[in-house]
Scaffold this motif. Structure first.
Motif, PDB file in Angstrom:
ATOM      1  N   LEU A  62       0.816  -1.207   0.000  1.00  0.00           N
ATOM      2  CA  LEU A  62       0.000   0.000   0.000  1.00  0.00           C
ATOM      3  C   LEU A  62       0.855   1.264   0.000  1.00  0.00           C
ATOM      4  CD1 LEU A  62      -2.720  -1.042   2.606  1.00  0.00           C
ATOM      5  CD2 LEU A  62      -2.744  -1.343   0.118  1.00  0.00           C
ATOM      6  N   ASN A  63       2.134   1.110   0.262  1.00  0.00           N
ATOM      7  CA  ASN A  63       3.068   2.226   0.286  1.00  0.00           C
ATOM      8  C   ASN A  63       3.574   2.467  -1.137  1.00  0.00           C
ATOM      9  OD1 ASN A  63       5.733   3.507   0.294  1.00  0.00           O
ATOM     10  ND2 ASN A  63       5.577   3.404   2.515  1.00  0.00           N
ATOM     11  N   ALA A  64       3.232   3.609  -1.698  1.00  0.00           N
ATOM     12  CA  ALA A  64       3.581   3.914  -3.093  1.00  0.00           C
ATOM     13  C   ALA A  64       5.087   3.905  -3.325  1.00  0.00           C
ATOM     14  CB  ALA A  64       2.984   5.260  -3.493  1.00  0.00           C
ATOM     15  N   HIS A  65       5.863   4.371  -2.342  1.00  0.00           N
ATOM     16  CA  HIS A  65       7.322   4.399  -2.504  1.00  0.00           C
ATOM     17  C   HIS A  65       7.904   2.988  -2.499  1.00  0.00           C
ATOM     18  CE1 HIS A  65       7.476   8.728  -2.358  1.00  0.00           C
ATOM     19  NE2 HIS A  65       6.753   8.718  -1.253  1.00  0.00           N
ATOM     20  N   ALA A  66       7.398   2.145  -1.613  1.00  0.00           N
ATOM     21  CA  ALA A  66       7.865   0.750  -1.575  1.00  0.00           C
ATOM     22  C   ALA A  66       7.490   0.025  -2.865  1.00  0.00           C
ATOM     23  CB  ALA A  66       7.264   0.026  -0.368  1.00  0.00           C
ATOM     24  N   ALA A  67       6.273   0.273  -3.346  1.00  0.00           N
ATOM     25  CA  ALA A  67       5.826  -0.364  -4.578  1.00  0.00           C
ATOM     26  C   ALA A  67       6.682   0.070  -5.761  1.00  0.00           C
ATOM     27  CB  ALA A  67       4.356  -0.040  -4.833  1.00  0.00           C
ATOM     28  N   LEU A  68       7.010   1.346  -5.827  1.00  0.00           N
ATOM     29  CA  LEU A  68       7.866   1.842  -6.903  1.00  0.00           C
ATOM     30  C   LEU A  68       9.238   1.184  -6.835  1.00  0.00           C
ATOM     31  CD1 LEU A  68       8.497   3.689  -9.290  1.00  0.00           C
ATOM     32  CD2 LEU A  68       9.052   5.502  -7.632  1.00  0.00           C
ATOM     33  N   HIS A  69       9.784   1.077  -5.640  1.00  0.00           N
ATOM     34  CA  HIS A  69      11.101   0.447  -5.471  1.00  0.00           C
ATOM     35  C   HIS A  69      11.074  -1.006  -5.970  1.00  0.00           C
ATOM     36  CE1 HIS A  69      14.990  -0.499  -3.757  1.00  0.00           C
ATOM     37  NE2 HIS A  69      14.437  -1.537  -3.169  1.00  0.00           N
ATOM     38  N   VAL A  70      10.050  -1.745  -5.613  1.00  0.00           N
ATOM     39  CA  VAL A  70       9.928  -3.136  -6.041  1.00  0.00           C
ATOM     40  C   VAL A  70       9.766  -3.209  -7.559  1.00  0.00           C
ATOM     41  CG1 VAL A  70       8.482  -5.210  -5.929  1.00  0.00           C
ATOM     42  CG2 VAL A  70       9.035  -3.965  -3.831  1.00  0.00           C
ATOM     43  N   ALA A  71       8.907  -2.359  -8.113  1.00  0.00           N
ATOM     44  CA  ALA A  71       8.680  -2.355  -9.566  1.00  0.00           C
ATOM     45  C   ALA A  71       9.978  -2.032 -10.311  1.00  0.00           C
ATOM     46  CB  ALA A  71       7.590  -1.358  -9.926  1.00  0.00           C
ATOM     47  N   GLN A  72      10.722  -1.050  -9.822  1.00  0.00           N
ATOM     48  CA  GLN A  72      11.980  -0.679 -10.476  1.00  0.00           C
ATOM     49  C   GLN A  72      13.007  -1.804 -10.389  1.00  0.00           C
ATOM     50  OE1 GLN A  72      12.710   3.058  -8.448  1.00  0.00           O
ATOM     51  NE2 GLN A  72      11.937   4.221 -10.202  1.00  0.00           N
ATOM     52  N   LYS A  73      13.042  -2.489  -9.275  1.00  0.00           N
ATOM     53  CA  LYS A  73      13.984  -3.607  -9.125  1.00  0.00           C
ATOM     54  C   LYS A  73      13.645  -4.724 -10.125  1.00  0.00           C
ATOM     55  CE  LYS A  73      16.046  -6.610  -5.679  1.00  0.00           C
ATOM     56  NZ  LYS A  73      16.115  -6.991  -4.281  1.00  0.00           N
ATOM     57  N   ILE A  74      12.365  -5.031 -10.253  1.00  0.00           N
ATOM     58  CA  ILE A  74      11.928  -6.052 -11.213  1.00  0.00           C
ATOM     59  C   ILE A  74      12.319  -5.624 -12.622  1.00  0.00           C
ATOM     60  CG2 ILE A  74       9.885  -7.089 -12.286  1.00  0.00           C
ATOM     61  CD1 ILE A  74       8.565  -6.886  -9.443  1.00  0.00           C
ATOM     62  N   MET A  75      12.032  -4.374 -12.965  1.00  0.00           N
ATOM     63  CA  MET A  75      12.287  -3.907 -14.323  1.00  0.00           C
ATOM     64  C   MET A  75      13.767  -3.722 -14.620  1.00  0.00           C
ATOM     65  SD  MET A  75       9.715  -4.043 -16.194  1.00  0.00           S
ATOM     66  CE  MET A  75      10.122  -3.027 -17.606  1.00  0.00           C
ATOM     67  N   GLN A  77      16.120  -5.698 -13.860  1.00  0.00           N
ATOM     68  CA  GLN A  77      16.586  -7.003 -14.332  1.00  0.00           C
ATOM     69  C   GLN A  77      16.069  -7.298 -15.733  1.00  0.00           C
ATOM     70  OE1 GLN A  77      15.036  -9.508 -11.235  1.00  0.00           O
ATOM     71  NE2 GLN A  77      16.768  -9.117  -9.869  1.00  0.00           N
ATOM     72  N   ARG A  78      14.815  -7.019 -15.973  1.00  0.00           N
ATOM     73  CA  ARG A  78      14.221  -7.303 -17.286  1.00  0.00           C
ATOM     74  C   ARG A  78      14.815  -6.413 -18.378  1.00  0.00           C
ATOM     75  NH1 ARG A  78       7.845  -8.254 -15.613  1.00  0.00           N
ATOM     76  NH2 ARG A  78       8.289 -10.009 -14.221  1.00  0.00           N
ATOM     77  N   VAL A  79      15.006  -5.139 -18.055  1.00  0.00           N
ATOM     78  CA  VAL A  79      15.584  -4.214 -19.032  1.00  0.00           C
ATOM     79  C   VAL A  79      17.035  -4.591 -19.332  1.00  0.00           C
ATOM     80  CG1 VAL A  79      16.316  -1.810 -19.383  1.00  0.00           C
ATOM     81  CG2 VAL A  79      13.997  -2.313 -18.587  1.00  0.00           C
ATOM     82  N   ALA A  80      17.787  -4.967 -18.301  1.00  0.00           N
ATOM     83  CA  ALA A  80      19.177  -5.373 -18.524  1.00  0.00           C
ATOM     84  C   ALA A  80      19.253  -6.583 -19.452  1.00  0.00           C
ATOM     85  CB  ALA A  80      19.864  -5.675 -17.190  1.00  0.00           C
ATOM     86  N   PRO A  89      18.236   0.088 -25.544  1.00  0.00           N
ATOM     87  CA  PRO A  89      17.194   0.133 -24.514  1.00  0.00           C
ATOM     88  C   PRO A  89      15.820  -0.134 -25.134  1.00  0.00           C
ATOM     89  CG  PRO A  89      18.016   2.341 -24.983  1.00  0.00           C
ATOM     90  CD  PRO A  89      18.835   1.387 -25.804  1.00  0.00           C
ATOM     91  N   PRO A  90      14.874  -0.581 -24.348  1.00  0.00           N
ATOM     92  CA  PRO A  90      13.532  -0.827 -24.884  1.00  0.00           C
ATOM     93  C   PRO A  90      12.805   0.479 -25.182  1.00  0.00           C
ATOM     94  CG  PRO A  90      13.549  -1.186 -22.523  1.00  0.00           C
ATOM     95  CD  PRO A  90      14.966  -0.927 -22.932  1.00  0.00           C
ATOM     96  N   THR A  91      11.967   0.437 -26.194  1.00  0.00           N
ATOM     97  CA  THR A  91      11.060   1.550 -26.455  1.00  0.00           C
ATOM     98  C   THR A  91      10.002   1.560 -25.349  1.00  0.00           C
ATOM     99  OG1 THR A  91       9.560   0.195 -27.755  1.00  0.00           O
ATOM    100  CG2 THR A  91      11.373   1.293 -28.951  1.00  0.00           C
ATOM    101  N   ASP A  92       9.181   2.578 -25.316  1.00  0.00           N
ATOM    102  CA  ASP A  92       8.094   2.610 -24.338  1.00  0.00           C
ATOM    103  C   ASP A  92       7.150   1.430 -24.555  1.00  0.00           C
ATOM    104  OD1 ASP A  92       9.057   4.970 -23.160  1.00  0.00           O
ATOM    105  OD2 ASP A  92       7.973   6.195 -24.610  1.00  0.00           O
ATOM    106  N   PHE A  93       6.862   1.106 -25.799  1.00  0.00           N
ATOM    107  CA  PHE A  93       6.025  -0.044 -26.150  1.00  0.00           C
ATOM    108  C   PHE A  93       6.630  -1.329 -25.579  1.00  0.00           C
ATOM    109  CE2 PHE A  93       5.005  -3.512 -29.113  1.00  0.00           C
ATOM    110  CZ  PHE A  93       3.627  -3.437 -29.176  1.00  0.00           C
ATOM    111  N   GLU A  94       7.908  -1.537 -25.812  1.00  0.00           N
ATOM    112  CA  GLU A  94       8.592  -2.743 -25.316  1.00  0.00           C
ATOM    113  C   GLU A  94       8.705  -2.743 -23.798  1.00  0.00           C
ATOM    114  OE1 GLU A  94      11.476  -3.506 -29.168  1.00  0.00           O
ATOM    115  OE2 GLU A  94      12.005  -1.956 -27.699  1.00  0.00           O
ATOM    116  N   PHE A  95       8.886  -1.571 -23.205  1.00  0.00           N
ATOM    117  CA  PHE A  95       8.973  -1.467 -21.746  1.00  0.00           C
ATOM    118  C   PHE A  95       7.709  -2.034 -21.103  1.00  0.00           C
ATOM    119  CE2 PHE A  95       8.548   0.651 -17.648  1.00  0.00           C
ATOM    120  CZ  PHE A  95       9.835   0.590 -17.132  1.00  0.00           C
ATOM    121  N   TYR A  96       6.554  -1.645 -21.638  1.00  0.00           N
ATOM    122  CA  TYR A  96       5.308  -2.160 -21.071  1.00  0.00           C
ATOM    123  C   TYR A  96       5.201  -3.675 -21.258  1.00  0.00           C
ATOM    124  CZ  TYR A  96       0.638  -3.181 -19.751  1.00  0.00           C
ATOM    125  OH  TYR A  96      -0.438  -3.764 -19.117  1.00  0.00           O
TER     126      TYR A  96
END
Length: 133
Positions: A62-75, A77-80, A89-96
């Motif tokens: 429920l904490n927006a900052h914690a959720a952002l941190h988790v989402a960025q950590k996941i991404m 790895q995927r972006v790398a 780097p991925p386009t915005d389309f590919e990022f989604y």
């Protein structure tokens, strides 16, 4: 004087560039949950980014900052992984697609591609100055 103008232009482009990167997260939150920190998806996804339970490391979704941190950590790895295989780097389309269905990044299903187009349109909305891209 020209050097000073060039420095100002470069600084402005850097600000626009970083605003663009941050806007990816705002667009992702808007598309995934309507910015609702309490959203629970049909498969138990949590947070404004709708993170699958097996990817949620713990803490308060429920904490927006914690959720952002988790989402960025996941991404991160995927972006790398994407950048290593595609040499860019991925386009915005590919990022989604990397967020929603990473296994489909090269050949997304129609429903995933449609959402990726909506996401890219949100990120590229006209209120952001694109002159520096």
């Amino acid at each position: 004087m020209r050097l000073k103008a060039l420095i100002v232009l470069v600084a402005a482009c850097a600000l626009v560039s970083s605003a663009h990167a941050m806007d990816r997260w705002s667009a992702l939150s808007m598309l995934e949950s309507g910015n609702d920190d309490q959203a629970i998806g049909t498969h138990g996804e949590v947070s404004r980014y709708q993170i699958r339970p097996y990817l949620w490391p713990g803490g308060n979704p429920l904490n927006a900052h914690a959720a952002l941190h988790v989402a960025q950590k996941i991404m991160n790895q995927r972006v790398a992984k994407f950048e290593a295989s595609h040499h860019r780097p991925p386009t915005d389309f590919e990022f989604y697609i990397l967020w929603n269905a990473p296994q489909e990044v090269n050949h997304p299903r129609r429903v995933v591609a449609e959402r990726a187009h909506r996401y890219a349109n949100l990120v590229q909305r006209p209120d952001i100055n694109l002159a520096c891209r």
